[in-house]
Motif scaffolding. Structure first.
Motif, PDB file in Angstrom:
ATOM      1  N   ILE A  46       0.855  -1.211   0.000  1.00 59.51           N
ATOM      2  CA  ILE A  46       0.000   0.000   0.000  1.00 59.51           C
ATOM      3  C   ILE A  46       0.881   1.248   0.000  1.00 59.51           C
ATOM      4  CG2 ILE A  46      -1.406   1.399   1.592  1.00 59.51           C
ATOM      5  CD1 ILE A  46      -3.421  -0.322   0.711  1.00 59.51           C
ATOM      6  N   ARG A  47       1.910   1.245   0.844  1.00 61.36           N
ATOM      7  CA  ARG A  47       2.782   2.426   0.930  1.00 61.36           C
ATOM      8  C   ARG A  47       3.521   2.668  -0.389  1.00 61.36           C
ATOM      9  NH1 ARG A  47       3.171   1.516   6.607  1.00 61.36           N
ATOM     10  NH2 ARG A  47       4.672  -0.160   6.370  1.00 61.36           N
ATOM     11  N   LYS A  48       3.978   1.572  -1.020  1.00 58.61           N
ATOM     12  CA  LYS A  48       4.697   1.716  -2.303  1.00 58.61           C
ATOM     13  C   LYS A  48       3.773   2.237  -3.394  1.00 58.61           C
ATOM     14  CE  LYS A  48       8.146  -1.875  -1.463  1.00 58.61           C
ATOM     15  NZ  LYS A  48       8.419  -3.304  -1.656  1.00 58.61           N
ATOM     16  N   ARG A  49       2.587   1.645  -3.479  1.00 61.26           N
ATOM     17  CA  ARG A  49       1.662   2.018  -4.546  1.00 61.26           C
ATOM     18  C   ARG A  49       1.139   3.443  -4.385  1.00 61.26           C
ATOM     19  NH1 ARG A  49      -1.052  -2.115  -7.202  1.00 61.26           N
ATOM     20  NH2 ARG A  49      -1.962  -0.423  -8.420  1.00 61.26           N
ATOM     21  N   THR A  50       1.062   3.925  -3.132  1.00 64.37           N
ATOM     22  CA  THR A  50       0.498   5.263  -2.896  1.00 64.37           C
ATOM     23  C   THR A  50       1.582   6.292  -2.559  1.00 64.37           C
ATOM     24  OG1 THR A  50       0.163   4.799  -0.551  1.00 64.37           O
ATOM     25  CG2 THR A  50      -1.658   4.269  -2.025  1.00 64.37           C
ATOM     26  N   SER A  51       2.849   5.917  -2.762  1.00 62.22           N
ATOM     27  CA  SER A  51       3.992   6.800  -2.456  1.00 62.22           C
ATOM     28  C   SER A  51       3.962   7.282  -1.013  1.00 62.22           C
ATOM     29  CB  SER A  51       4.000   8.008  -3.397  1.00 62.22           C
ATOM     30  OG  SER A  51       3.924   7.581  -4.732  1.00 62.22           O
ATOM     31  N   GLY A  52       3.560   6.400  -0.116  1.00 61.47           N
ATOM     32  CA  GLY A  52       3.567   6.723   1.317  1.00 61.47           C
ATOM     33  C   GLY A  52       2.401   7.560   1.785  1.00 61.47           C
ATOM     34  N   LEU A  53       1.414   7.805   0.902  1.00 64.00           N
ATOM     35  CA  LEU A  53       0.273   8.673   1.281  1.00 64.00           C
ATOM     36  C   LEU A  53      -0.817   7.913   2.031  1.00 64.00           C
ATOM     37  CD1 LEU A  53      -0.040  10.803  -1.964  1.00 64.00           C
ATOM     38  CD2 LEU A  53       0.818  11.553   0.248  1.00 64.00           C
ATOM     39  N   ALA A  54      -0.735   6.587   2.084  1.00 62.66           N
ATOM     40  CA  ALA A  54      -1.739   5.805   2.812  1.00 62.66           C
ATOM     41  C   ALA A  54      -1.035   4.713   3.595  1.00 62.66           C
ATOM     42  CB  ALA A  54      -2.736   5.182   1.836  1.00 62.66           C
ATOM     43  N   SER A  55      -1.452   4.511   4.835  1.00 62.09           N
ATOM     44  CA  SER A  55      -0.903   3.402   5.621  1.00 62.09           C
ATOM     45  C   SER A  55      -2.041   2.744   6.399  1.00 62.09           C
ATOM     46  CB  SER A  55       0.172   3.899   6.575  1.00 62.09           C
ATOM     47  OG  SER A  55      -0.351   4.876   7.431  1.00 62.09           O
ATOM     48  N   PRO A  56      -2.119   1.407   6.342  1.00 64.19           N
ATOM     49  CA  PRO A  56      -3.247   0.720   6.965  1.00 64.19           C
ATOM     50  C   PRO A  56      -2.980   0.338   8.415  1.00 64.19           C
ATOM     51  CG  PRO A  56      -1.993  -0.810   5.622  1.00 64.19           C
ATOM     52  CD  PRO A  56      -1.273   0.498   5.569  1.00 64.19           C
ATOM     53  N   GLN A  57      -4.064   0.181   9.187  1.00 62.63           N
ATOM     54  CA  GLN A  57      -4.013  -0.359  10.541  1.00 62.63           C
ATOM     55  C   GLN A  57      -4.790  -1.670  10.520  1.00 62.63           C
ATOM     56  OE1 GLN A  57      -1.699   1.141  12.724  1.00 62.63           O
ATOM     57  NE2 GLN A  57      -3.258   1.543  14.216  1.00 62.63           N
ATOM     58  N   LEU A  58      -4.132  -2.783  10.855  1.00 62.28           N
ATOM     59  CA  LEU A  58      -4.780  -4.096  10.798  1.00 62.28           C
ATOM     60  C   LEU A  58      -4.990  -4.625  12.212  1.00 62.28           C
ATOM     61  CD1 LEU A  58      -2.582  -5.624   7.960  1.00 62.28           C
ATOM     62  CD2 LEU A  58      -4.897  -4.819   7.715  1.00 62.28           C
ATOM     63  N   VAL A  59      -6.234  -4.988  12.533  1.00 63.69           N
ATOM     64  CA  VAL A  59      -6.567  -5.551  13.841  1.00 63.69           C
ATOM     65  C   VAL A  59      -7.376  -6.825  13.612  1.00 63.69           C
ATOM     66  CG1 VAL A  59      -7.627  -5.090  16.083  1.00 63.69           C
ATOM     67  CG2 VAL A  59      -6.771  -3.197  14.735  1.00 63.69           C
ATOM     68  N   PHE A  60      -7.019  -7.921  14.339  1.00 71.04           N
ATOM     69  CA  PHE A  60      -7.775  -9.163  14.174  1.00 71.04           C
ATOM     70  C   PHE A  60      -9.221  -8.946  14.606  1.00 71.04           C
ATOM     71  CE2 PHE A  60      -9.456 -13.122  16.029  1.00 71.04           C
ATOM     72  CZ  PHE A  60      -9.520 -13.864  14.860  1.00 71.04           C
ATOM     73  N   SER A  61     -10.153  -9.417  13.760  1.00 74.23           N
ATOM     74  CA  SER A  61     -11.568  -9.133  14.014  1.00 74.23           C
ATOM     75  C   SER A  61     -12.378 -10.395  14.286  1.00 74.23           C
ATOM     76  CB  SER A  61     -12.137  -8.398  12.799  1.00 74.23           C
ATOM     77  OG  SER A  61     -13.520  -8.295  12.874  1.00 74.23           O
ATOM     78  N   HIS A  62     -12.430 -11.322  13.327  1.00 73.91           N
ATOM     79  CA  HIS A  62     -13.344 -12.450  13.466  1.00 73.91           C
ATOM     80  C   HIS A  62     -12.939 -13.568  12.500  1.00 73.91           C
ATOM     81  CE1 HIS A  62     -14.776 -10.137  10.033  1.00 73.91           C
ATOM     82  NE2 HIS A  62     -15.410 -11.213   9.604  1.00 73.91           N
ATOM     83  N   TRP A  63     -13.691 -14.678  12.581  1.00 72.15           N
ATOM     84  CA  TRP A  63     -13.541 -15.782  11.626  1.00 72.15           C
ATOM     85  C   TRP A  63     -14.683 -15.685  10.631  1.00 72.15           C
ATOM     86  CZ3 TRP A  63      -9.307 -18.895  11.880  1.00 72.15           C
ATOM     87  CH2 TRP A  63      -8.584 -18.889  13.059  1.00 72.15           C
ATOM     88  N   GLU A  64     -14.374 -15.899   9.357  1.00 72.15           N
ATOM     89  CA  GLU A  64     -15.405 -15.763   8.323  1.00 72.15           C
ATOM     90  C   GLU A  64     -15.372 -16.968   7.392  1.00 72.15           C
ATOM     91  OE1 GLU A  64     -15.601 -12.742   4.757  1.00 72.15           O
ATOM     92  OE2 GLU A  64     -16.167 -11.723   6.610  1.00 72.15           O
ATOM     93  N   VAL A  65     -16.554 -17.471   7.056  1.00 73.49           N
ATOM     94  CA  VAL A  65     -16.654 -18.629   6.149  1.00 73.49           C
ATOM     95  C   VAL A  65     -16.289 -18.189   4.732  1.00 73.49           C
ATOM     96  CG1 VAL A  65     -18.214 -20.370   5.191  1.00 73.49           C
ATOM     97  CG2 VAL A  65     -18.452 -19.679   7.570  1.00 73.49           C
TER      98      VAL A  65
END
Length: 1130
Positions: free
Chosen positions: A1050-1069
């Protein structure tokens, strides 16, 4: 740090009324460490010019390289003569949120920082929630206001509106937390009132026939929330730009303008923030600035001044205007700052004198945050109420300790109470006792005298050798050998001196990060260490009366140990200072606890103290890797290194699988990288190789789908296709309805099992109630062994509540009386799968039976019912546990599956009467032998079978010949296989672990963000534009399996203009069927004959099977064709 300052801090520690323990909390990159630098610079520890650039509290090399904080660090500062501030800087990255939990527990207050441009972010909400759960008071710093001027180019009026919105957002989060607490308290009160009604203490309502109207807001009006919200006029908000070194609260401007305008400071304080404006003609402050189109006071008197300063210094560089401003502000700046090519240097030089951020923040902290003496009784009771125990149910001596907390006394009679929130590793060279200190005059004189003596002795020895004139040859030999001998001795001494530092250099020691809640902690003092399962009632019973002192002759008590605090340290960021004693209410480091404390612990001189409640971690460890050394001979070093890493990291987990693999479980990708670097460089100090991340999956069954892959109506074809997956044999029979009947190889038992998908709500409920189900299982086991397990009323009520919720959720014909027929939960006896007893004529006691006994059931009835348990009952349960631990798709645990046992026939030969070869111990040994990951449970079956065989031979003797081995082992295997086949007779699906992903991006890079999400099977849930900015907030879900390298991409594709925050949420089928092949004409048209589009579920399943060494059905070459070239070879 100088000795005078250390003495000053020691003196300040003795006055808890002026001590402030606080941490800095915020989202990643909102300016925590930069603000901490400004506060540290105010004490002269670092230069004010380096504040914001040095990042003093980021002492690790990888923290400096990445530019983010990865661990919480503490430092003690003094302010305004008599205040001591113990400041803890904490990380903002979601992977290190466990470090935030360790910091928050030790504090009484928190500085919450919010970026003026980004506003409230996911981690801001998380830290506000953590502060709320720990009952600590927050104050707010709105940072990076310079970005509103320089980046967003807002006018002062627009900036004021923007700041108002940010305040509203923060207060909305706090308000929702407050509302939920009030409603929760109200629900508890109502429950108690109902209990009193049942007991007959309160008369029933006057109008029993009338319907009760539920008012959700009842109770909110009565609750006092005046001190709850952030408001500049209350003095709990500071506006700042930490990088430029300025910050202010409106109190400062109220004082400045009250002298100039002749208006009282109290009036200005109330009107500076809000819809007020200054009427120049009437010289009055009036309300209604927005309605009348006037400038609010805050814009006119505060923001306009700052905007004009930035305009003159940074934008226009108008020297004349700058000089006028400096004259009016009374600021003097060095010539080199005036001539500097970077205007920001001049700006920070002016601002740091006019509105120093450290003064504004430290004044707010001392004025608004509580001291250790102000700890609320609610917080104390919550800290002491572990698990199911309520404070009022604790022993009387334990409840009396509450006064020790409240008084925060440093008397010798007060019990010592200390909480260790984490262990951190320090290089032995960094310890104060190992550091080189400057020599005193006396020591220098002694060393000088010693050197003179050595020199004299050496000269005397040389003269003796020269004076010997016996034999010229022998003399020459002596002269030749003596210097050589001296050289050898000198070399030996040098080697021994070198060896010692090398040994010390490699040695690292653990220091405990702790706080004293009561009493005085002294070096060398002995204290009790309370384990997480320690029961003060049991401890007080087992210890002799009046034995409050810790001594070696005390009898052993479960979960209670003794230890000595070898050394005490004052935490000063990168440095440690040695202390002899630390009074109550202070944060400190303790050495010598590594043998007694793993990660966190409660220490006390009183055995009546219960262990504190466990730390509340926001992040769940989900990312697993297997680790091995490059050279197998270094395995012991790796094992030791992983043990040290487990102790040093609050969130990391270390497991050894039954396959022998050493597995490291971490909270995310950045956390994993840090742990691997630590293993290589600090703990194991060897070359290691890590596997690709081990992705956890779950297996489940679903209801037969009504449409196919191209949304065409299925009819009955799917059912037929599924049933053909199970191959029938002489011992295995499959009913068209999905009932699998299996006979054991010795033909003595037949089991009929059906798999039913559990409703999603039930699966979530069981997953969230794992601790309760474990307690229920322990109570049932204790009852079967003839023991009683003491459970509090709260636990019993919670279990009854769980039962009633299950009854509500399991409605319908097929679930009739299902809750009372639950035989067991699995895997590991507390998982999200159910074994149902649907055998005709077998009235087995329910798993809830122990609750009825706890509620006061008669002894005779209980015994009669207990005798109804059939022989080999545990074999069926053990088979179910094995089946749910590793499913048939890829040996991963099952989730959300109900196995209903509808038939269980046993026909023994005549010689065999009433034989139960599997007892409770067999079942327990089977559970213990099965690992958490469930790779290959066959060894566990063999172990149980072997134990059972010996017992059977002893009991039955030579009269019965059974060539197939013990019956119990066959029944376990039969139940396991029946469950697996029943599972395969239903539509199977994989469940993937999912992250919630929040990304902030500008409109230009939005398309690229969507492209990366789409490529990685992500699904966008929501997209909204942040008011007043050009930023979009994208909320999405992303499979954990696809998340590795996601943030970097994401950082490479957006030249550092976007960075994600990932948090474990749930299990999904995962919706696609792993065994799907195109069958209908429409599917052939859509997907092609070879179904070329990748089946995501099959890809995941095969990857797991390949990793586990299971058979993978795949064609390497299909329809090989000769390569055709476009032109002839010349």
């Amino acid at each position: 740090m100088g000795h005078t300052s250390l003495d000053k801090i020691k003196a300040l520690q003795k006055n808890p009324a002026n001590v402030r323990n606080l941490c800095i909390l915020a989202h990643v990159d909102h300016g925590k460490t930069t603000l901490a630098d400004s506060l540290v610079a105010s004490n002269g520890i670092i230069s004010s010019r380096l504040a914001g650039k040095l990042r003093y509290l980021d002492s690790r090399e990888d923290e400096q390289i990445r530019g983010i904080t990865m661990k919480s660090s503490a430092i003690s500062l003094h302010y305004a003569e008599d205040f001591l501030i113990n400041l803890i800087d904490s990380p903002g990255h979601v992977d290190f949120s466990s470090e935030v939990s360790t910091a928050v527990r030790l504090c009484d207050g928190a500085i919450v920082i919010v970026d003026a441009v980004e506003g409230v972010c996911p981690q801001t909400q998380a830290v506000l929630r953590q502060a709320w759960l720990e009952n600590i008071r927050p104050v707010l710093v709105i940072n990076k206001i310079d970005r509103l001027i320089m980046e967003l180019k807002l006018t002062s009026q627009e900036a004021y509106t923007h700041l108002q919105k940010i305040l509203e957002q923060v207060n909305a989060v706090t308000g929702s937390l407050f509302t939920s607490k009030v409603l929760e308290d109200r629900a508890v009160k109502e429950e108690r009132a109902e209990e009193d009604k049942e007991e007959g203490d309160i008369e029933p309502a006057e109008c029993p026939g009338s319907e009760q109207v539920y008012d959700w807001s009842a109770g909110l009006e009565d609750s006092d929330d005046s001190q709850l919200y952030f408001s500049p006029d209350q003095g709990n908000v500071v506006f700042a730009s930490a990088i430029d070194g300025w910050g202010f609260s409106i109190q400062q401007f109220a004082q400045i303008h009250s002298q100039r305008m002749g208006i009282r400071a109290e009036v200005l304080l109330k009107t500076l923030w809000g819809d007020f404006y200054l009427n120049a003609k009437a010289k009055k402050i009036m309300k209604g600035a927005h309605a009348k189109g006037k400038k609010p006071l805050f814009v006119q008197l505060v923001l306009d001044n700052i905007w004009s300063l930035y305009d003159a210094v940074v934008t226009r560089r108008d020297k004349e205007k700058i000089e006028k401003m400096m004259m009016s502000l009374g600021v003097k700046v060095m010539t080199r700052d005036l001539r500097h090519s970077d205007p920001k240097v001049l700006l920070s030089a002016i601002c740091s004198q006019w509105l120093p951020v450290s003064q504004a923040v430290l004044f707010m902290v001392c004025d608004k945050l509580p001291s250790p003496l102000d700890m609320t009784s609610e917080r104390i009771e919550r800290l002491m109420s572990v698990g199911a125990r309520r404070f009022h149910s604790l022993p009387l001596q334990t409840q009396e300790l509450k006064t020790a907390f409240m008084q925060c006394s440093s008397d010798d009679t007060a019990p010592v109470i200390v909480f260790v929130s984490k262990m951190f590793m320090v290089d032995a060279k960094a310890l104060p006792q190992n550091k080189q200190r400057p020599l005193t005059q006396e020591e220098m004189a002694q060393r000088r005298e010693l050197a003179r003596q050595r020199h004299t002795e050496k000269l005397a020895a040389i003269q003796q050798t020269e004076s010997g004139e016996g034999n010229a040859q022998s003399g020459s030999t002596t002269l030749a050998t003596t210097p050589g001998g001296d050289n050898t001795i000198g070399q030996m001494q040098a080697l021994s001196l070198k060896a010692k530092p090398e040994e010390e250099e490699g040695k690292e020691t653990f220091v405990a990060f702790a706080r004293v809640y009561s009493g005085v902690v002294r070096r060398g003092q002995k204290v009790f260490v309370m384990g997480p399962k320690y029961d003060p009632a049991q401890g007080l019973r087992m210890l002799p009366e009046g034995s409050t002192s810790v001594s070696a002759c005390l009898p052993p008590v479960p979960h209670l140990a003794c230890c000595t605090m070898d050394s005490l340290y004052l935490l000063m960021g990168r440095e440690l200072e040695e202390l002899e004693e630390v009074p109550s209410g202070n944060v400190l480091g303790i050495g010598g606890l590594e043998e007694c404390v793993l990660k966190s612990a409660t220490l006390s001189t009183s055995p009546a103290l219960p262990p504190f409640i466990p730390l509340n971690f926001e992040a769940t460890p989900i990312v697993r890797v297997a680790i091995e050394p490059k050279h197998p001979s270094e395995m012991p070093k790796l094992v030791r290194g992983m043990r040290l890493l487990n102790q040093a990291d609050p969130c990391a987990e270390v497991l050894i699988q039954e396959t022998g693999e050493h597995v490291l479980v971490t909270a995310g990708e950045v956390h994993l990288q840090r742990c691997l670097d630590d293993l290589r460089e600090r703990f194991a100090k060897i070359e290691i190789s890590a596997s690709k991340p081990i992705i956890p999956f779950r297996e489940t069954v679903i209801r037969p789908p009504k449409v196919d892959m191209v949304n065409e109506d299925l009819g009955k074809q799917q059912k037929v296709a599924v049933l053909h997956q199970v191959k029938e044999s002489d011992t295995l029979h499959l009913d068209p309805s999905g009932l699998v009947t299996l006979t054991t190889p010795n033909r003595q038992a037949t089991v009929g099992v059906r798999a039913i998908p559990l409703p999603e709500e039930v699966t979530l409920l069981l997953e969230g109630s794992a601790d309760l189900i474990r307690t229920l299982e322990q109570a049932g086991q204790a009852q079967r062994e003839g023991r009683t397990l003491d459970m509090s009323t709260w636990t019993l009520d919670a279990l009854m509540g769980l039962k009633s919720r299950l009854e509500v959720l399991l409605q319908g014909r097929k679930w009739r009386n299902a809750v009372d027929r639950i035989w067991a939960f699995g895997p590991r006896r507390y998982g999200p799968n159910i074994l149902l007893n649907s055998v005709e004529g077998y009235q087995k006691p329910s798993v809830w039976h122990c609750l009825e006994r706890q509620k006061g059931e008669k002894e005779g009835g209980e015994k009669a019912e207990a005798s109804a348990i059939r022989d080999f009952d545990n074999s069926v349960v053990s088979g179910f546990q094995l089946a749910t631990l590793s499913g048939p798709m890829c040996e991963e645990p099952l989730m959300g599956v109900c196995f209903s046992v509808e038939r269980w026939d046993m026909n023994f030969p005549t010689q065999r009467t009433h034989l139960d070869s599997v007892t409770e111990e067999d079942s327990n040994s089977l559970d213990a032998s099965v690992s958490e990951t469930g790779e290959t449970p066959s060894q566990a079956e063999g172990a149980v079978a072997g134990a059972s065989q010996g017992r059977r031979r002893a009991e039955v003797g030579a009269g019965l010949v059974d060539c197939y081995g013990p019956f119990s082992g066959q029944l376990i295997a039969a139940v396991k296989e029946a469950c697996r086949h029943a599972f395969q007779a239903k539509p199977q699906r994989l469940m993937a672990a999912m992250y919630t992903c929040e990304i902030m991006a500008t409109a230009e890079v939005l398309g690229r963000v969507y492209g990366v999400l789409g490529k990685r099977e992500g699904r966008v849930l929501q997209e909204e534009m942040k008011e007043g900015t050009e930023m979009f907030i994208i909320k999405a879900v992303l499979p954990v399996a696809e998340s590795f390298g996601f943030a970097d991409e994401i950082r490479k594709r957006t030249s550092g203009l976007a960075s994600p925050q990932l948090v474990f949420s749930h299990w999904e089928v995962i919706s696609s069927d792993p065994s799907w092949v195109p069958t209908t004409e429409e599917e052939y048209l859509h997907f092609g004959e070879k179904a070329d589009s990748a089946n995501q579920a099959l890809k995941y399943m095969n990857a797991v099977r390949r990793r586990k060494g299971l058979y993978v059905e795949e064609k390497i070459v299909e329809h090989g064709e000769k390569q055709r070239t476009l032109s002839k070879n010349k």
